[in-house]
Motif scaffolding. Structure first.
Motif, PDB file in Angstrom:
ATOM      1  N   CYS A 189     -37.401 -73.434  65.668  1.00  0.00           N
ATOM      2  CA  CYS A 189     -36.149 -74.194  65.558  1.00  0.00           C
ATOM      3  C   CYS A 189     -35.966 -74.796  64.175  1.00  0.00           C
TER       4      CYS A 189
ATOM      5  N   CYS B   1     -38.981 -69.082  70.878  1.00  0.00           N
ATOM      6  CA  CYS B   1     -39.982 -69.910  70.193  1.00  0.00           C
ATOM      7  C   CYS B   1     -41.116 -69.084  69.582  1.00  0.00           C
TER       8      CYS B   1
ATOM      9  N   CYS C  51     -44.462 -70.158  67.598  1.00  0.00           N
ATOM     10  CA  CYS C  51     -44.447 -71.618  67.462  1.00  0.00           C
ATOM     11  C   CYS C  51     -44.988 -72.285  68.716  1.00  0.00           C
TER      12      CYS C  51
HETATM   13  S1  SF4 Z   1     -41.801 -74.400  70.645  1.00  0.00           S
HETATM   14 FE1  SF4 Z   1     -41.370 -74.515  68.461  1.00  0.00          FE
HETATM   15  S2  SF4 Z   1     -39.477 -73.361  68.204  1.00  0.00           S
HETATM   16 FE2  SF4 Z   1     -39.651 -73.844  70.364  1.00  0.00          FE
HETATM   17  S3  SF4 Z   1     -38.477 -75.728  70.581  1.00  0.00           S
HETATM   18 FE3  SF4 Z   1     -40.636 -76.294  70.337  1.00  0.00          FE
HETATM   19  S4  SF4 Z   1     -40.853 -76.656  68.148  1.00  0.00           S
HETATM   20 FE4  SF4 Z   1     -38.950 -75.523  68.413  1.00  0.00          FE
END
Ligand code: SF4
Length: 856
Positions: A706, A764, A767
């Motif tokens: 994100c 995601c 991440c």
């Molecule tokens: S997992 Fe990473 S990309 Fe997904 S919402 Fe959480 S911080 Fe953002």
């Protein structure tokens, strides 16, 4: 196989895992009901136990079947030798709210006085009644004396007084986890698929952090006391409620009649991260911020909450102030959430009886007014409370306009909504995404992807589809300026307006009631000045914040005695008013890594109008393409149009007070700043990294999360263009399908292909670390949000920085020097290219066909 044989087998299998059986499903309750209705009942004790204790409460489908059966018994439409009419009413009374409330209200009208009285007695302790309050009030007004008794009981808060007060002395055995524990230690992302199964998920509690934690806790419990979770810094990182669920599973107590869930527990930390603190409060777990240096694993301690002391062997070893002052009421009610709901019910009942507000509950402390102005955050929250501003330390209940949930916390949010016995959302916009499980779903993820949409849209929420992209890249596009929201993901930090991310319990509460309980935090102002230098990116500004805070003595990297000025405060950013909203989100998103409670970015009207105009077109295309709930989406688009007609923005008062002001002169930032392995606070410039002799060879590079937007992928590709295959393994994952399709249309995917990159479906991806992951012990450069241990892959060592630097790192297979970076980027991204590269998705500026293709 029969229900009993099946369930026994299941119980044995679960026992081998050290956990109780799963609660009964609706289908199993149907079978159970048939067994209980039989002329000859075998194993009646076991069957009754299953009905009493192994069916979820609230508005679960299984609760529906149970309530219908019991109601039929009350009305003599069904019979069981082992449950008479009075038993049926008593069992209904333990179901908390939801599907049991209608039958109990019916009971008030029953001609059998004993049934009516028992129904009233059960309703007196039921607080999850929502609109059914009006039904009971009407009954009272029509002369039903049992209904009057119920309203009088609620008015006098008997539901509250019937519960024991918070203990004055609590004896506990210490389980100490030294240093910092983040919620990933408590609830690992790799086990996210088990989170809704609280006991099973609790088996992964601390396993990546401590040596044999389950065995250690079993040994410690032999001392005969509940355990206290003790740590230096507790609960940083993600907002996941599953962290508290696991603490409570191991250290709390059973809830009568509620399967697979516990309450209670005590957490003691020198610092407790604010979201974790609130989640504990909401769930009935006592959070205590107190020095822990004299506490060690195995110590038997006595906590005296009202005296603010912790004793060991009769000596005071730590002192604290109970926070908030209303904590004793919260714990008596079973948590902050039940207290708020119950207080609301008591207030309504008193009003219905013409009584004054009374002084039943403790009132939150109100800080003295110092006559100073308000910060931007204080004004936004004030507006949501219908007043000019809210001073720090003041308890308030702002309207939650926008609420988000993602798929690894979604099942828990769903279960919390069920526990709140709610059949509709009260917040204006409640959105659910599938970004965390889209890429490589497990069977349980697939089931969720199939079942959650109906649950969500039946309550008028907006549901995304797997592959649409990351929660925040969507939720941000639904935000209204200067409004308040929350989300079940710690990175729910709006670029416009303000969001206080929370655990799934509070998110469900905000979604259901449209209100967010909040004690207004103080603010820290970060003020940028000067000009961004060539080759320097917004990600460098993100990392410049902790870099400057360390220089100012407001942040330390070491965990013992850690100093963090941002912790629990609102990070407010000024001096970058012309940023696009997509860019502003890079700054607000990263406030999660600072452990800030929330973030505001002061922007000019122009970028906000541009963003909303684009978002209105996107929302209306979603409706065209069959996304639900249509009315909810249209209402949000209409509110955006309304705002654009009179675009007024709040602004901080010049004399507003901040806990600290950090000045960052962008003229002085002349090289990239990175977060080093494995701590988002451990920020260094490229030069500092080389001078410190840190390992700079990189195995894998991830561009996604994100924190990224379409401009960053273009910039990354421009650096890669014409250079052939990269040296480090390169992962590319755009945040949304609209980004992906646009990048494909613009030919950037061919550049990634030539570089040998692995492209992932929008979401995601790395991440989250619960899907694909990097090789074990790999050195990684990532554009993602955080680099906690094991997040991107087991043993991974992760640098965090910009997408532009990511491209250079991928090409060289190592971190460049500052000079090498500057030369490459200057050569590849020429000033005349930047308007085209850093151009955002303006849905109102593409053709109808292009829009359909992007959203379709
Ligand atoms: S997992 Fe990473 S990309 Fe997904 S919402 Fe959480 S911080 Fe953002």
């Amino acid at each position: 196989m029969s229900l009993l044989a099946d369930y026994r087998k299941h119980t044995e299998e679960r026992a081998k895992l050290g956990v109780p059986p799963l609660p009964l499903t609706a289908k199993q309750v149907v079978d159970l009901v048939e067994l209980l209705k039989a002329d000859k009942i075998e194993e009646e004790e076991y069957l009754l136990d299953l009905l009493n204790n192994n069916v979820p409460a609230g508005v679960d489908d299984a609760a529906y079947v149970k309530a219908a059966f019991l109601n039929a018994i009350v009305h003599e439409d069904a019979h069981s030798h082992v449950i008479d009419r009075m038993d049926a009413v008593k069992i209904l009374g333990k179901m908390l709210g939801g599907f049991n409330v209608g039958p109990l209200i019916d009971g008030l009208r029953n001609r059998n006085v004993a049934i009516a009285q028992e129904s009233a007695d059960q309703l007196k302790n039921t607080i999850l009644v929502y609109a059914d309050f009006e039904v009971i009030k009407e009954l009272m007004e029509h002369g039903n004396l049992f209904a009057k008794e119920v309203i009088e009981s609620w008015a006098n808060a008997e539901w509250f007084y019937n519960k024991p007060e918070m203990d004055k002395e609590i004896t506990l055995t210490v389980y100490k986890i030294p240093g910092e524990t983040n919620t990933d230690d408590l609830s690992p992302a790799s086990e996210a698929f088990t989170r809704a199964d609280i006991p099973l998920h609790a088996n992964s509690f601390l396993v990546n952090r401590m040596d044999k934690p389950l065995e250690t806790m079993a040994e410690l419990k032999k001392k005969g006391h509940p355990l206290a979770y003790v740590g230096d810094v507790v609960g940083t990182g993600s907002s996941r409620k599953s962290g508290i669920n696991s603490v409570q599973w191991h250290m709390g107590k059973d809830i009568d009649g509620i399967p697979g869930k516990r309450t209670g527990g005590v957490v003691i930390g020198s610092i407790i991260a604010p979201i974790f603190f609130n989640t504990a409060e909401d769930s009935g777990c006592i959070p205590i911020q107190a020095p822990v240096d004299k506490l060690e694993t195995g110590d038997v301690i006595t906590v005296k909450p009202f005296d603010g002391v912790i004793e060991k062997d009769g000596e005071v070893v730590s002192e604290f102030k109970i926070e908030p002052n209303t904590l004793p009421d919260e714990m008596r009610a079973g948590g902050r959430v039940p207290l708020i709901i119950g207080k609301g019910l008591t207030a309504k009942a008193r009003e219905a009886l013409g009584m004054d507000a009374g002084d039943i509950f403790m009132t939150p402390d109100i800080p003295e007014d110092n006559g100073k102005g308000f910060t931007l955050a204080q004004k936004m929250v004030g507006k949501a409370c219908g007043i000019e501003g809210i001073k720090p330390g003041t308890y308030c209940e702002p309207i939650a306009t926008t609420v988000g949930s993602q798929d690894t916390t979604g099942p828990m949010t769903r279960d919390e909504v069920k526990d709140l016995a709610a059949l509709s959302f009260g917040a204006d916009m409640v959105m659910q995404s599938f970004c965390h499980t889209a890429a490589y779903p497990k069977p349980s993820d697939i089931e969720l992807q199939h079942t959650l949409p109906e649950f969500w849209t039946s309550r008028k929420g907006f549901i995304l589809r797997p592959g649409d992209g990351v929660i925040h890249s969507w939720l941000n596009r639904l935000c209204l300026p200067d409004t308040v929201g929350t989300g079940g993901d710690s990175h729910t930090r709006f670029p416009i307006g303000i969001s206080f991310p929370a655990g799934s319990g509070l998110v469900a509460f905000a979604g259901v009631t449209g209100m967010l309980p909040l004690t207004m935090p103080e603010s820290v102002l970060v003020r940028f000045s000067g000009e961004m230098q060539p080759g320097i990116t917004l990600r460098d500004m993100v990392n410049a914040i902790p870099h400057q805070a360390i220089k100012d003595g407001l942040l330390t990297v070491a965990k013992a005695g850690k100093k963090n000025i941002f912790s629990g405060r609102v990070l407010e950013i000024e001096g970058l008013e012309q940023l696009k909203c997509e860019q502003a989100f890079e700054l607000s998103d990263a406030s999660a890594e600072r452990s800030a409670a929330a973030c505001t970015v002061y922007l000019d009207k122009e970028p906000i109008i541009e963003y909303l105009e684009s978002n209105i077109v996107l929302i209306e295309e979603l409706i065209n393409q069959g996304y639900e709930d249509k009315a909810t989406l249209q209402r949000r688009a209409d509110k955006m149009k309304e705002w654009i007609k009179n675009p007024e923005l709040l602004k901080a008062d010049p004399d507003a007070e901040y806990a600290a002001v950090i000045e960052i002169n962008m003229n002085k930032i002349t090289e990239p700043i990175l977060a080093c392995p494995n701590d988002p606070d451990d920020v260094k410039t490229l030069t500092e990294i080389h001078e410190a002799g840190l390992k700079t060879e990189i195995d894998e590079v991830f561009v996604g999360s994100c924190m990224t937007n379409i401009g960053l992928f273009r910039a990354n590709a421009e650096v890669l263009r014409g250079e052939g295959a990269v040296k480090a393994k390169l992962w590319i994952c755009p945040p949304t399908k609209m980004d992906e399709k646009t990048l494909q249309e613009e030919g950037y995917y061919s550049v990634f292909g030539m570089a040998g990159a692995r492209t992932e479906i929008p979401g995601c991806s790395l991440c989250m670390g619960n899907q694909a992951s990097v090789a074990q012990n790999a050195y990684v450069f990532s554009t993602s949000t955080r680099n906690f241990d094991n997040r991107l892959g087991k043993g991974s060592q992760v640098y965090l920085g910009s997408a532009e630097l990511a491209a250079v790192v991928a090409l060289k297979g190592k971190l460049p020097t500052a000079t090498e970076y500057a030369e490459i980027v200057a050569d590849k991204i020429k000033p005349e290219m930047t308007d085209e590269i850093y151009k955002y998705l303006n849905f109102n500026k593409v053709s109808k066909e292009e829009l359909e293709a992007m959203v379709g």
